[in-house]
Design a protein around this motif. Structure first.
Motif, mmCIF file in Angstrom:
data_model
loop_
_atom_site.group_PDB
_atom_site.id
_atom_site.type_symbol
_atom_site.label_atom_id
_atom_site.label_comp_id
_atom_site.label_asym_id
_atom_site.label_seq_id
_atom_site.Cartn_x
_atom_site.Cartn_y
_atom_site.Cartn_z
ATOM 1 N N CYS A 155 -3.827 4.779 13.245
ATOM 2 C CA CYS A 155 -3.577 3.986 12.586
ATOM 3 C C CYS A 155 -3.790 2.760 12.157
ATOM 4 N N THR A 156 -3.720 2.242 13.952
ATOM 5 C CA THR A 156 -4.703 1.187 13.731
ATOM 6 C C THR A 156 -5.979 0.394 14.178
ATOM 7 N N MET A 157 -6.144 1.643 14.737
ATOM 8 C CA MET A 157 -7.894 1.872 15.286
ATOM 9 C C MET A 157 -8.441 2.393 14.115
ATOM 10 N N PHE A 178 0.844 -1.319 0.213
ATOM 11 C CA PHE A 178 -0.234 -0.606 -0.161
ATOM 12 C C PHE A 178 1.003 1.240 0.034
ATOM 13 N N ASN A 179 0.093 2.475 -0.692
ATOM 14 C CA ASN A 179 0.797 3.583 -0.299
ATOM 15 C C ASN A 179 2.232 3.572 -0.792
ATOM 16 N N GLY A 180 2.755 4.583 0.621
ATOM 17 C CA GLY A 180 4.401 4.492 0.379
ATOM 18 C C GLY A 180 5.214 3.478 0.904
ATOM 19 N N ILE A 231 3.183 2.472 16.949
ATOM 20 C CA ILE A 231 4.211 3.072 15.756
ATOM 21 C C ILE A 231 3.097 2.844 14.352
ATOM 22 N N CYS A 232 3.253 3.831 13.968
ATOM 23 C CA CYS A 232 2.331 3.798 12.309
ATOM 24 C C CYS A 232 2.534 3.015 11.604
ATOM 25 N N HIS A 233 3.256 3.385 11.421
ATOM 26 C CA HIS A 233 4.419 2.798 10.219
ATOM 27 C C HIS A 233 5.785 2.268 10.877
ATOM 28 N N TYR A 234 5.395 0.370 9.341
ATOM 29 C CA TYR A 234 6.850 -0.008 9.903
ATOM 30 C C TYR A 234 8.120 0.557 9.433
ATOM 31 N N GLU A 257 -13.897 -2.722 9.902
ATOM 32 C CA GLU A 257 -13.055 -3.614 8.358
ATOM 33 C C GLU A 257 -11.807 -4.802 9.908
ATOM 34 N N LYS A 258 -11.872 -4.763 10.442
ATOM 35 C CA LYS A 258 -10.979 -5.338 11.220
ATOM 36 C C LYS A 258 -11.779 -6.726 11.553
ATOM 37 N N ASN A 259 -13.733 -6.404 12.476
ATOM 38 C CA ASN A 259 -14.133 -7.259 12.873
ATOM 39 C C ASN A 259 -14.910 -8.321 11.809
ATOM 40 N N VAL A 274 -2.759 2.718 -4.558
ATOM 41 C CA VAL A 274 -1.962 3.691 -3.311
ATOM 42 C C VAL A 274 -3.854 4.652 -3.616
ATOM 43 N N ASN A 275 -3.674 5.406 -2.496
ATOM 44 C CA ASN A 275 -4.329 6.327 -2.692
ATOM 45 C C ASN A 275 -4.339 7.809 -3.135
ATOM 46 N N SER A 276 -5.909 8.509 -3.509
ATOM 47 C CA SER A 276 -5.394 9.673 -4.310
ATOM 48 C C SER A 276 -4.886 11.063 -3.773
ATOM 49 N N GLN A 277 -4.899 10.550 -3.075
ATOM 50 C CA GLN A 277 -4.400 11.974 -1.420
ATOM 51 C C GLN A 277 -2.554 11.632 -1.833
ATOM 52 N N LEU A 278 -1.762 10.460 -1.842
ATOM 53 C CA LEU A 278 -0.423 10.684 -1.832
ATOM 54 C C LEU A 278 -0.570 10.739 -3.499
ATOM 55 N N PRO A 295 -13.896 2.465 3.162
ATOM 56 C CA PRO A 295 -12.391 1.732 3.309
ATOM 57 C C PRO A 295 -11.944 2.775 3.786
ATOM 58 N N SER A 296 -10.654 1.395 4.644
ATOM 59 C CA SER A 296 -9.354 1.549 4.092
ATOM 60 C C SER A 296 -9.100 0.817 3.146
ATOM 61 N N SER A 297 -6.887 1.450 2.423
ATOM 62 C CA SER A 297 -6.535 1.181 1.024
ATOM 63 C C SER A 297 -6.341 -0.744 1.929
ATOM 64 N N GLY A 298 -6.364 -1.055 2.994
ATOM 65 C CA GLY A 298 -6.025 -1.786 3.288
ATOM 66 C C GLY A 298 -7.386 -3.201 2.689
ATOM 67 N N MET A 299 -8.830 -2.309 3.767
ATOM 68 C CA MET A 299 -9.705 -3.251 3.124
ATOM 69 C C MET A 299 -10.242 -3.519 1.651
ATOM 70 N N VAL A 322 -1.514 15.339 -3.149
ATOM 71 C CA VAL A 322 -0.263 15.820 -2.309
ATOM 72 C C VAL A 322 0.760 15.677 -2.381
ATOM 73 N N GLU A 323 1.315 14.671 -2.877
ATOM 74 C CA GLU A 323 2.944 14.262 -2.625
ATOM 75 C C GLU A 323 3.491 13.453 -3.913
ATOM 76 N N GLU A 324 2.710 14.787 -4.906
ATOM 77 C CA GLU A 324 2.258 14.584 -6.569
ATOM 78 C C GLU A 324 4.114 14.730 -6.656
HETATM 79 O O1 NCC Z 1 -1.550 4.645 6.246
HETATM 80 P P1 NCC Z 1 -1.986 3.697 5.169
HETATM 81 O O2 NCC Z 1 -3.789 3.531 4.729
HETATM 82 O O3 NCC Z 1 -0.882 4.286 4.178
HETATM 83 O O4 NCC Z 1 -2.284 1.913 5.720
HETATM 84 C C1 NCC Z 1 -1.815 1.030 4.662
HETATM 85 C C2 NCC Z 1 -3.214 0.549 5.198
HETATM 86 O O5 NCC Z 1 -2.641 -0.751 6.234
HETATM 87 C C3 NCC Z 1 -3.240 -0.855 7.289
HETATM 88 N N1 NCC Z 1 -2.829 -0.081 8.432
HETATM 89 C C4 NCC Z 1 -2.115 0.754 8.072
HETATM 90 C C5 NCC Z 1 -1.363 1.017 9.763
HETATM 91 C C6 NCC Z 1 -1.335 0.701 11.254
HETATM 92 N N2 NCC Z 1 -1.054 0.699 11.849
HETATM 93 N N3 NCC Z 1 -2.428 -0.827 11.222
HETATM 94 C C7 NCC Z 1 -3.761 -0.539 9.602
HETATM 95 O O6 NCC Z 1 -3.961 -1.659 10.396
HETATM 96 C C8 NCC Z 1 -4.472 0.068 6.703
HETATM 97 O O7 NCC Z 1 -5.666 -0.965 6.246
HETATM 98 C C9 NCC Z 1 -3.999 1.479 5.976
HETATM 99 O O8 NCC Z 1 -5.407 0.999 5.223
HETATM 100 C C10 NCC Z 1 -4.856 4.673 3.263
HETATM 101 O O9 NCC Z 1 -5.802 4.165 3.825
HETATM 102 O O10 NCC Z 1 -4.766 4.855 2.239
HETATM 103 C C11 NCC Z 1 -3.976 5.111 4.168
HETATM 104 O O11 NCC Z 1 -3.160 5.892 3.617
HETATM 105 C C12 NCC Z 1 -2.587 6.942 4.969
HETATM 106 C C13 NCC Z 1 -1.684 8.137 3.476
HETATM 107 O O12 NCC Z 1 -2.770 9.144 2.949
HETATM 108 C C14 NCC Z 1 -0.700 7.097 3.030
HETATM 109 O O13 NCC Z 1 0.124 6.361 3.064
HETATM 110 C C15 NCC Z 1 0.553 8.366 1.491
HETATM 111 O O14 NCC Z 1 1.366 8.764 2.734
HETATM 112 C C16 NCC Z 1 -3.654 7.765 5.614
HETATM 113 N N4 NCC Z 1 -2.674 8.612 6.278
HETATM 114 C C17 NCC Z 1 -2.996 10.037 6.566
HETATM 115 O O15 NCC Z 1 -3.659 10.073 5.639
HETATM 116 C C18 NCC Z 1 -2.024 10.215 7.458
HETATM 117 C C19 NCC Z 1 -4.331 7.152 6.680
HETATM 118 O O16 NCC Z 1 -5.157 6.945 7.325
HETATM 119 C C20 NCC Z 1 -4.711 5.705 5.494
#
Ligand code: NCC
Length: 276
Positions: free
Chosen positions: A234-236, A80-82, A222-225, A245-247, A101-105, A191-195, A108-110
């Protein structure tokens, strides 16, 4: 709360969530200009039939998991994403078959999106939060992030790499099922990108192993690895209905609770393998 049995829930997802990519025949994308940008190959031609697939969440709990080899043993891996692989292979593997990837990335991070080599591997798919059950025309006029110009710029720079736009209808088809299977009212956000990625892979693969979407014993705020940033949301979940989604995913798990605890691993059947 689980109103439907896991079997019925799988059938609902299979029947009602229509995972497709934007094509020429989708209204505003039928122009000669868009014809140059949308991939020539259909998405199903580009991916083919996939056997065992892995979905790798970006959660901080992947850190020190040493799941890399296991993840790479799958026929296809979705990220997912970056979320990077370089420097993190031991924990997350190195194979990337599809990146969602989401459209925000993309918007905004073009600059990073256009130059970061991380995005040049595998099939890319972008999605954008559309208004609830909007028609393609309405969404095209009012996307959440106007990513269309960045998409075109990326396509000009990497014309050989398959890069699709997810048809936004599926996010609300999926959201409706999340809502129907929850006792509480869910925030009306997609739903999140994950779901989205989990359901995408269930349409493509025979079996889907999902890593650290349901957190293991390594659960952390910690949000991301790949970052030091701490945020429990990030997790909740906050914007996305992550908890619901997780349920739902937990309810459909065909693996063991032990696998969730040790590996953060959930096993789901591909829709092809579901008898409805
Ligand atoms: O953080 P993100 O998600 O890129 O994570 C991808 C998917 O992994 C699952 N996840 C992530 C972190 C965590 N601690 N637990 C998890 O279960 C989720 O299912 C998540 O969808 C997104 O869903 O697109 C999201 O994107 C980020 C961000 O836009 C991108 O990383 C690009 O920089 C969003 N964060 C912010 O806008 C600050 C995030 O809310 C959702």
């Amino acid at each position: 709360n689980a109103k439907l049995s896991p079997e019925k829930l799988l059938c609902q997802l299979q029947d009602r969530v229509n995972v497709t990519m934007i094509q020429r025949s989708d209204g505003p994308f039928g122009t000669s200009e868009w014809l140059q940008y949308l991939p020539g190959k259909s998405f199903s031609e580009a991916v083919g039939h996939l056997g065992h697939c892995a979905v790798v969440s970006s959660a901080g709990s992947l850190k020190s998991s040493r799941l890399g080899q296991e993840i790479d043993s799958h026929d296809a891996v979705l990220r997912f994403n970056g979320a990077p692989v370089r420097g993190f292979q031991d924990d997350v593997g190195q194979k990337t078959t599809i990146r969602l990837v989401n459209s925000q990335l993309v918007t905004v991070e073009e600059q990073q999106f256009l130059k970061e080599p991380l995005y040049n591997t595998g099939i890319l798919i972008v999605w954008d939060p559309a208004p609830y059950h909007a028609e393609i025309h309405e969404w095209y006029r009012k996307p959440d992030y106007n990513f269309f110009e960045s998409y075109k710029a990326y396509r000009r720079a990497h014309p050989e790499q398959p890069f699709y736009i997810l048809n936004p209808k599926m996010q609300w088809q999926l959201w409706d099922i999340l809502q129907e299977n929850s006792l509480e009212h869910i925030q009306p956000n997609p739903p999140s990108s994950g779901m989205l990625g989990i359901v995408l892979m269930m349409t493509l693969c025979d079996q889907v192993d999902v890593y650290e979407f349901l957190p293991s014993k390594r659960q952390t705020d910690i949000c991301h690895y790949y970052q030091k940033f701490h945020d429990h949301a990030c997790t909740m979940g906050a914007y996305h209905p992550l908890l619901f989604e997780k349920n739902l995913v937990k309810h459909m798990n065909q693996g063991t609770d032990e696998d969730i605890y040790t590996h953060g691993k959930v096993t789901l059947p591909g829709f092809r393998k579901v008898q409805c």
